[in-house]
Design an enzyme around this catalytic site. Structure first.
Site: not given
Length: 353
Positions: A105, A135, A207-209, A265-266
């Site tokens: 992200h 992520d 900012g720590n991400s 696909g469920v």
């Protein structure tokens, strides 16, 4: 028995217990040696984004309480009125050649990425791999010389109460460090099928991400990725992707640039009573639809292993390579049946399997 002798016996029994308590409560006299050791591998990640892309703050669950599993986390969004906007995150170097780990992200919508090293140098970076489900992302810089790099630690050995040191670039102020302990293990925050975070009480802010959390030997045991906060700032509840998971994903990203994920696909939902997971929607053109599954069907087991919650089903399917045949045990209106489904490749979006 004389009073003096009784006192000596009592002291001999109590003293070892007191000694153990004092050792348990002991804390480092200073984190400075550890900071000097790890600071060269922590970097700031400055991102230029197209207008309308959210700034890469750590994902925030806007509640002072623990998040409820199954609810999506929200990210603060700050849209600029100009053509591009600036934002900042964190990362850490893992190879001498300049490969850096950060959060998806942070760099997922980047038009340009600039990494700031510990010595102040600023170097342009390129994205070489991302995985939205966990992520995680890796970027690369070229400085023309070998760089110091982090050593992965073993997150499985970390215990609740162990000291950690979190590094990063909060509010784009530059590299900073905060200390704390592991508050809990295996936290699910409703972010996706691979939720299994370390909870930390070291302050983690926007900012720590993508920054690292180190054990007391200077080994990376987590990748800081989310916080719970009523205000957007730290209240001492942060989450890190365990290093044992991150390391596997990063190795695959270096080799392939992406992680091929299985997909049925469920749409799925936990049942309020009884075993299995209910299908609430079936993509008619997806693997499950082509195999004949219908909304309302209940998945009881995959490859003879019971499935009792939606996250377990999503993890099981997402973890197998596309093209794999999976054996499902189903319940349709009380009628049990078995079938095989050839797993497809998961689309980029989240929320179904």
């Amino acid at each position: 028995m004389p009073a003096r002798r009784r006192a000596i016996i009592a002291a001999s029994v109590v003293a070892p217990f007191v000694l153990r308590v004092r050792r348990a409560r002991a804390m480092p006299s200073s984190f400075a040696p550890l900071v000097r050791m790890v600071a060269p591998v922590v970097v700031g990640v400055s991102v230029t984004q197209y207008s309308g892309a959210p700034r890469p703050s750590p994902p925030v669950l806007p509640s002072p309480r623990a998040p409820i599993p199954g609810q999506p986390r929200t990210r603060p969004q700050d849209y600029a009125g100009t053509e591009v906007s600036k934002a900042a995150g964190s990362g850490f170097i893992i190879t001498a050649s300049g490969i850096i780990v950060t959060n998806n992200h942070v760099v997922g919508n980047a038009a340009e990425i600039v990494v700031t090293l510990d010595d102040g140098r600023r170097v342009k970076a390129e994205v070489i791999g991302t995985d939205q489900l966990t992520d995680l992302a890796i970027i690369r810089i070229d400085t023309g010389r070998d760089l110091p790099f982090a050593i992965w630690g073993d997150s499985a050995r970390m215990q609740v109460g162990d000291w950690i040191l979190a590094g990063g670039n909060p509010f784009d102020l530059g590299t900073s460090f905060t200390a704390g302990i592991i508050s809990a293990r295996g936290r699910e925050i409703g972010d996706g099928p691979f939720d299994h975070f370390l909870q930390l009480d070291a302050p983690i802010n926007p900012g720590n991400s993508g920054g690292p959390s180190f054990d007391m030997r200077g080994h990376v045991i987590g990748v800081n990725t989310a916080i719970v906060s009523p205000s957007g700032g730290s209240v001492g509840i942060g989450f890190a992707i365990p290093s044992n998971m991150a390391r596997r994903i990063v190795t695959a990203l270096i080799a392939h640039g992406s992680i091929p994920r299985g997909w049925l696909g469920v749409s799925v939902q936990d049942r309020t009573s009884g075993p299995g997971v209910r299908l609430t929607g079936v993509d008619s053109s997806g693997p499950a639809g082509r195999a004949g599954l219908q909304p309302g069907d209940i998945v009881l087991a995959i490859n003879h292993l019971p499935v009792n919650d939606a996250s377990a089903l999503i993890r099981a399917i997402a973890s197998v390579p596309p093209g794999t045949d999976e054996h499902l045990r189903m319940d349709r209106g009380g009628r049990m049946f078995d079938l095989s489904v050839r797993v497809g490749r998961r689309p980029a979006e989240l929320g179904s399997d």
